[in-house]
Design an enzyme around this catalytic site. Structure first.
Site, short mmCIF file in Angstrom:
data_model
loop_
_atom_site.label_atom_id
_atom_site.label_comp_id
_atom_site.label_asym_id
_atom_site.label_seq_id
_atom_site.Cartn_x
_atom_site.Cartn_y
_atom_site.Cartn_z
CE1 TYR A 195 -4.14 -1.89 0.67
CE2 TYR A 195 -2.62 -3.30 1.90
CZ TYR A 195 -3.85 -3.09 1.29
OH TYR A 195 -4.79 -4.10 1.31
CB SER A 196 0.78 4.38 -1.98
OG SER A 196 1.07 3.81 -3.24
CB CYS A 394 -0.80 7.22 -7.76
SG CYS A 394 -0.76 5.77 -6.68
CD GLU A 434 3.48 3.21 -6.57
OE1 GLU A 434 2.76 3.72 -5.69
OE2 GLU A 434 4.70 2.99 -6.41
CE1 TYR A 436 -5.90 0.59 -8.26
CE2 TYR A 436 -3.89 1.70 -7.59
CZ TYR A 436 -5.27 1.60 -7.58
OH TYR A 436 -6.00 2.55 -6.89
#
Length: 436
Positions: A195-196, A394, A434, A436
């Site tokens: 987790y960021s 992100c 970043e 996903y």
């Protein structure tokens, strides 16, 4: 300190390591000619002085050059140089006597630092704790920060965990969380999930002893959007007893179910893709969807909030956040206060996809992040071209294509090939993604 261009006759005292914590020097005079150049190392000149190198303690292995830390590592305390042409003396510290041009060299066995990585010439904390030996943190705060929406996965939690200063990190890094399990494969404990980090290096309380995450509870229900896997027996889910398929994220549920005082197994920190630029005059453009806002909260608190760093940033930070509903906005009041306090340096805009319409979006007419950015297209394009501007994304994977959708036509009008332009951004280390 300086390099010597002339041949010098020196005496060597060879250091042999006797333990992990100390080294002793065993004198033996060797007649030898050394050509010391600037690239070979530095010779420290002193009168009747010798150096004994010791292996670093655990405290020395943890880097002190962290944003938000009060102390700074002094480069002069590191190795004084290396003597070219002798691999056996590669990690030695050197002292040269002035009267007879003699030097004593003590060589310690090379020790690779644990828990650090060098990024852009700077040491940053790296995997201080791993899956086999995680750090046991403690939940201090768990707040649900979103309101219910028509979506099953509406719940997002801000969680603050205590690490007592044992797991330092810098803005833009991530940590792992290990849930008790079982996971999809039936393994217990579950595999770690990254987790960021949503807090700056000093933590939300600015003590340097906490770390914060922003986590959405993963909940998929058949007939209510995407759901292709189930880990709940049909008819047993408390919220959706009639659903044939329900999937509840193992790690996200573990985090969102935490209570104050609960233990949390943590790994890391890790990651260097989303680090802030060192130049205080840089500009930053931030694009986030949902909990992808985490690294940007870390950044912005460092730039505009924390006592140790506030006021040092001289550039412009502009953030765009995309969420499905207004009830899903994250840290909205925090951003508004930050913008009011820094009107010339911080701008904040959001796209609420299910509540805002956009004629430019030919797919479904919703307002997405790139469509909100198109409202400031010319101004943003000037920033993107500025060599001092860094672009961060992100969140959902489609954000990169959205960035192209926003600016590609302007680039081509100026004779630029979009793929080559983005390559130049990456080469210049100004493009940070970043997704996903």
């Amino acid at each position: 300190h300086g390099s010597r261009s002339q041949s010098t006759s020196v005496d060597f005292a060879v250091c042999s390591s006797q333990s992990a914590m100390s080294t002793t020097c065993e004198s033996s005079t060797v007649k030898m000619v050394v050509a010391a150049s600037a690239t070979a190392g530095l010779l420290a000149v002193s009168s009747q002085q010798s150096f004994v190198s010791v292996a670093p303690t655990q405290a020395q292995r943890v880097p002190t050059l962290l944003r938000g830390s009060a102390g700074q590592e002094n480069p002069s305390n590191l190795s004084l140089g290396t003597v070219a042409g002798s691999a056996a003396l590669a990690m030695g510290a050197v002292a040269a006597a002035t009267s007879r041009r003699q030097a004593t060299v003590c060589r310690a066995a090379a020790v690779k630092k644990k828990g650090v990585r060098v990024v852009e010439g700077k040491e940053i904390p790296w995997n201080l704790f791993g899956p086999k030996a995680p750090y046991k943190g403690e939940c201090l705060i768990k707040d649900t920060v979103t309101d219910r929406t028509p979506l099953p996965n509406w719940e997002t939690c801000h969680v603050v965990m205590k690490h007592d200063g044992n797991m330092p990190y810098i803005e833009g890094q991530s940590i792992g969380v290990i849930a008790p399990g079982p996971d999809k494969k039936g393994e217990s404990p579950a595999k770690l999930r990254l987790y960021s980090i949503a807090s700056s290096a000093p933590g939300d309380d600015e003590t340097g002893k906490t770390v914060s995450l922003i986590v959405k509870r993963v909940l998929e229900v058949e007939g209510m959007g995407w759901c292709n896997h189930s880990n709940v027996e049909p008819g047993t889910d408390k919220e959706y007893p009639d659903a044939k398929m329900v999937y509840r994220g193992v790690c996200s549920s573990h985090i969102c179910d935490l209570k104050v005082g609960d233990d949390v197994l943590l790994t890391g920190p890790t990651g260097a893709e989303m680090l802030l630029p060192e130049d205080p005059e840089s500009n930053v453009i931030m694009m986030a969807t949902g909990t992808g806002i985490a690294p940007f909260r870390s950044h912005l608190r460092h730039l505009f909030h924390d006592k140790v760093s506030k006021g040092k940033f001289k550039g412009l930070a502009w953030m765009f956040l995309g969420v499905p509903y207004a009830a899903s906005l994250l840290y909205d009041e925090e951003w508004k206060e930050m913008q009011a306090a820094n009107p010339d340096q911080f701008r904040y805009d959001y796209a609420i996809s299910n509540e805002e319409k956009c004629d430019i979006n030919k797919i479904n007419g919703e307002m997405w992040v790139q469509h909100k950015m198109m409202m400031f297209k010319e101004e943003l394009w000037a920033l993107v071209k500025d060599p001092k501007t860094h672009i961060y994304m992100c969140g959902l994977k489609g954000m990169e294509s959205g960035f192209a959708e926003c600016f590609q036509d302007l680039a081509e009008k100026e004779g630029l090939v979009w793929t080559e332009f983005t390559k130049s951004l990456k080469k210049g280390k100004r493009y940070h993604v970043e997704v996903y």
